[in-house]
Structures are given as structure tokens and as C-alpha cells.
Design an enzyme around this catalytic site. Structure first.
Site, PDB file in Angstrom:
ATOM      1  N   PHE A 103       0.857  -1.188   0.000  1.00 47.20           N
ATOM      2  CA  PHE A 103       0.000   0.000   0.000  1.00 47.20           C
ATOM      3  C   PHE A 103       0.889   1.232   0.000  1.00 47.20           C
ATOM      4  CE2 PHE A 103      -2.436   3.492   1.754  1.00 47.20           C
ATOM      5  CZ  PHE A 103      -3.624   3.390   1.036  1.00 47.20           C
ATOM      6  N   ASP A 123       9.271   2.951   1.786  1.00 47.74           N
ATOM      7  CA  ASP A 123       8.082   3.671   2.233  1.00 47.74           C
ATOM      8  C   ASP A 123       7.917   3.421   3.732  1.00 47.74           C
ATOM      9  OD1 ASP A 123       5.596   4.615   2.889  1.00 47.74           O
ATOM     10  OD2 ASP A 123       4.591   3.831   1.106  1.00 47.74           O
ATOM     11  N   LYS A 160       2.174   9.750   8.330  1.00 49.59           N
ATOM     12  CA  LYS A 160       1.468   9.232   9.502  1.00 49.59           C
ATOM     13  C   LYS A 160       1.946   9.786  10.854  1.00 49.59           C
ATOM     14  CE  LYS A 160      -1.134   5.454   7.663  1.00 49.59           C
ATOM     15  NZ  LYS A 160      -0.766   4.947   6.345  1.00 49.59           N
TER      16      LYS A 160
HETATM   17  C1  LIG Z   1      -0.944   5.236   4.949  1.00 47.73           C
HETATM   18  C2  LIG Z   1       0.119   4.902   3.993  1.00 47.73           C
HETATM   19  C3  LIG Z   1       0.289   5.623   2.807  1.00 47.73           C
HETATM   20  C4  LIG Z   1      -0.643   6.734   2.384  1.00 47.73           C
HETATM   21  O1  LIG Z   1      -0.628   7.802   3.287  1.00 47.73           O
HETATM   22  P1  LIG Z   1      -1.800   8.899   3.256  1.00 47.73           P
HETATM   23  O2  LIG Z   1      -1.366   9.903   4.280  1.00 47.73           O
HETATM   24  O3  LIG Z   1      -3.066   8.194   3.590  1.00 47.73           O
HETATM   25  O4  LIG Z   1      -1.838   9.476   1.901  1.00 47.73           O
HETATM   26  C5  LIG Z   1       1.343   5.273   1.976  1.00 47.73           C
HETATM   27  N1  LIG Z   1       2.198   4.278   2.307  1.00 47.73           N
HETATM   28  C6  LIG Z   1       2.071   3.576   3.440  1.00 47.73           C
HETATM   29  C7  LIG Z   1       3.060   2.518   3.762  1.00 47.73           C
HETATM   30  C8  LIG Z   1       1.018   3.843   4.316  1.00 47.73           C
HETATM   31  O5  LIG Z   1       0.874   3.117   5.424  1.00 47.73           O
END
Ligand SMILES: *Cc1c(COP(=O)(O)O)cnc(C)c1O
Length: 407
Positions: free
Chosen positions: A139, A224, A253
Site C-alpha cells: 500500500f 516507504d 502518519k
Molecule cells: C498510509 C500509507 C500511505 C498513504 O498515506 P496517506 O497519508 O493516507 O496518503 C502510503 N504508504 C504507506 C506505507 C502507508 O501506510
């Protein structure tokens, strides 16, 4: 059925009349919080073991965050990128120091995780190549660029065709990764722990192998760390524990403790030089309010020793779940305070519903997996409350599942 939440019910009706239906009917209308606890508009208290999905690093209403945001709001909330501010410069320097990024590294500030990934995609494109390799189960966000890297079909299909050139390989499979990376690959983008994918940790050596494979192919390694970074796994960043140096990381986050902020950190002068003046931007990105919040989060994690704390209470949680010896629990996954409880059946939605009635907020990240990503300030005693309640929640959840069985 009686209505235990009369005020919430009215607000939820109004919610459904006014908000675009992207999330279904929410289960709670929350009003205020303190530490790991939140209260709804009817005065019912919940232990928040999701923390806004790994966002509320300091919990709710932390005095350091309240003070920093209040003070900054009274000074300067926003300036354009024609100008800078003291919190912006301090935050960028702080992130570079905490990541241990080499001389010549740099930070781009934005407002969300998706935006940080978008910036990473642009960075990758500047290598002159267009291929991107991501993992099955990944994700990386929901904008049409970042969505191309996200694996889940249900998120992607309504919006195809997406950004071309993205390949997904089985998570954790070194040979599959090696086979997918070639001279057209601009970047490999991986989460150190797949969060939305069900809290699935990279197998030992996988990130190191990804580093070797990308270095040999002249491709970037982008990690990420939007969910894993900022102390979530018990280190500042998960890549540090894996013993790899990436070319870039994405953050969001937990960084702002709930105030929206994202970041791309580019490692070293060559990578940092790929994006130059005019190539990217953000109106809100790097505003002094969000930067002041992030600085307060980083200062507080350090001052309160929350990295060690996250590791200790996370391990405590895993040990307590194991000690239940409950055959309906197959085990736990994850690190620090990013944890999954893996169930022997598809009971997570029912457990989450019963947990909420019992005053616990947890997340059904997969049909058989419950995710916990509580505030880093959560105590072992608070986590024990949930573990102690879990067998009864499983009783209720499995009974409900059986009674729904059409046979
Ligand atoms: C939550 C998340 C995203 C997206 O972040 P948003 O602030 O919702 O746009 C991207 N990568 C990872 C690993 C995430 O957990």
C-alpha cells in the site's frame, strides 16, 4: 434494539447526508481524547489501540503537542514557498540527523503519505527510466500515481489505466525481485513492514538483497516508511534496524502526531540533485504549523524514551497474547507498536465490533488479522486490558459467526 449512543446516531445520520460515501457509516463520533483514550459524543470511553492508523504517536491531547501547535498558531500558520520559517529549517535538519542520511541529503515536505510517494515517483522518473517495481500486498497511497504502486485490485481497478510501468512481485521473494529489476527499472519501492497488507514484516535479509539488486541495476531503492517510521517499530526508522541505506524514504502518519505532514528524504547529493528548482511543489507543504507539530513529536519521542518504550510494550503485548494459549489465536506479527494478532478464522470484523462495545478500538486489517497501532505512549497495563478481554471477544465473535452460518 436500544440506542446506546443517541447523540452519535443523530450525527451519523447527518454525516450520511453530507459526506461523500467513501467510508460507509462510521462506527463512532469521537469528541475528545487523552493519552491512549478517546471519548465519544455520548460520553463513552474507548482505549484507542489504532491511534488514527499509526498517526497519533503521542496519543491524544499530549501537552507538548498542544503547546507547540498553540504557540505556532499564534505566531505564523502558513507562508508560501517563496519564504521559509524557523520550524521548517529545524525540522528538515532534524530529519536528516535522525535518518543518519549522508552529507548532501535533503528533505521535501508535503502534507500526506500519498504526496510523499508521488514525490518519490517523480524522483524515480528523473533517473530517465520509467519502470517501478513494488510488492504484492503493498500500500503506497490513493492518488492515481501512488495508486499504481498500491497492489490491491479493488482500489486500482475503478481507475485504470494508471501510471504505466509498475510491476508487482511476490513480497519477500528475493529471486522474484531480482528477476523483475532490469536496465529499465527506475526504482524499487518497498515497505519494511507491509502495514495495510496485514502487518507483514520483510523476511530477514530481504531489504539487504533489495539494496544489492537495485545498486547493481542502477535503480533507486525507495523505502516507504510512512507507517513504520517515527518510532513505530521501536527504532526511529525500520531501515536502520534492517542495516540498509536506501536512496530515499517516505514519511507521514506519525510524523505530525495527527497534524497532516509528509516528507521525502533523499539520500546523498546525487539523488538529491534529481529534483531541482521548479520540478515539484506544494502550497501547504512545509508550513510552520505542521513543522512545529512534527518537531514536538520528535522532541517528545526522544525526551520520553518512546523508542525503547514502543519496543518493550510491543514485546510485552506479543508475549501476553502468546501466554493466553488460545487456539483461536495463531500468533502475532510485527515489531514495536505495529502489531497484528492472527486468528484461526475470519473473525476479525466480529472481534472489532465486540471490542468496540467493550470499549476498545482495534482494526480488522484482514478477515483473519487484527491490527494494533496504538499511540507510542500506551502503557503495558493498558495493552493488558485488551489482551485480558480477548478470549471473551473471541467467544462472542465465533458464536456470532456460527449463528450466521447458513448451514
Ligand atoms: C498510509 C500509507 C500511505 C498513504 O498515506 P496517506 O497519508 O493516507 O496518503 C502510503 N504508504 C504507506 C506505507 C502507508 O501506510
Amino acid at each position: 434494539m436500544t440506542a446506546p449512543h443517541p447523540t452519535a446516531g443523530a450525527w451519523l445520520d447527518r454525516y450520511e447526508g453530507a459526506l461523500l460515501n467513501l467510508f460507509g457509516r462510521p462506527s463512532l463520533v469521537l469528541e475528545h481524547g487523552d493519552g491512549a483514550w478517546v471519548w465519544d459524543v455520548d460520553g463513552k470511553r474507548y482505549l484507542d489501540l489504532v491511534g488514527g492508523i499509526a498517526v497519533n504517536a503521542l496519543g491524544h491531547n499530549h501537552p507538548a503537542l498542544v503547546a507547540a501547535v498553540s504557540k505556532q498558531a499564534g505566531q505564523l500558520v502558513h507562508v508560501s514557498n517563496f519564504f521559509t520559517s524557523v520550524p521548517q529549517v529545524e525540522l528538515a535538519e532534524r530529519l536528516l540527523a535522525l535518518t543518519g542520511a549522508p552529507e548532501g541529503s535533503a528533505v521535501f515536505l508535503c502534507n500526506s503519505g500519498t504526496e510523499a510517494v508521488e514525490a518519490a515517483v517523480k524522483l524515480a522518473r528523473r533517473t530517465g527510466r520509467t519502470g517501478i517495481v513494488a510488492a504484492e500486498g503493498a500500500f503506497h497511497g490513493r492518488s492515481t500515481g501512488a495508486l499504481a504502486l498500491t497492489h490491491k485490485k479493488a482500489y486500482r481497478e475503478p481507475f485504470e489505466p494508471l501510471l504505466p510501468g509498475v510491476t508487482h512481485v511476490p513480497w519477500g521473494d528475493v529471486e522474484a525481485l531480482r528477476g523483475a529489476v532490469d536496465a529499465g527499472t527506475s526504482a524499487v519501492v518497498l515497505e519494511p513492514v507491509q502495514g495495510e497488507g496485514g502487518v507483514v514484516t520483510a523476511p530477514a535479509g530481504y531489504l539487504r538483497a533489495a539494496r544489492d539488486i537495485t545498486s547493481e541495476a542502477g535503480a533507486l531503492l525507495v523505502l516507504d516508511e510512512i507507517q513504520t517510521g517515527i518510532g513505530r517499530t521501536g527504532a526511529w526508522f525500520a531501515f536502520q534496524e534492517a542495516g540498509v541505506v536506501p536512496d530515499a524514504i517516505t514519511l507521514a502518519k506519525g510524523l505530525g502526531g495527527g497534524v497532516p505532514i509528509g516528507a521525502l528524504v533523499t539520500f546523498g547529493p546525487e539523488i538529491s540533485a534529481l529534483l531541482t528548482q521548479g520540478m515539484h511543489g506544494s502550497t501547504f507543504g512545509g508550513n510552520p504549523l505542521a513543522c512545529a507539530a512534527a518537531l514536538a513529536v520528535l522532541d517528545t519521542i526522544e525526551a520520553e524514551g518512546l523508542l525503547d518504550h514502543a519496543r518493550e510494550v510491543g514485546d510485552h503485548l506479543a508475549a501476553r497474547v502468546a501466554a493466553l494459549g488460545d487456539e483461536r489465536v495463531l500468533g502475532t506479527r510485527g515489531a514495536g507498536l505495529l502489531r497484528a494478532i492472527v486468528l484461526a478464522g475470519d473473525w476479525s470484523a466480529a472481534v472489532v465490533t465486540h471490542a468496540r462495545e467493550a470499549g476498545f478500538i482495534v482494526n480488522p486489517v484482514a478477515p483473519d488479522v487484527i491490527r494494533l497501532a496504538p499511540p507510542l505512549v500506551v502503557t503495558a497495563a493498558e495493552l493488558d486490558l485488551f489482551v485480558d478481554a480477548l478470549p471473551a471477544l473471541l467467544d462472542a465473535a465465533t458464536a456470532a459467526t456460527e449463528s450466521q452460518d447458513p448451514r
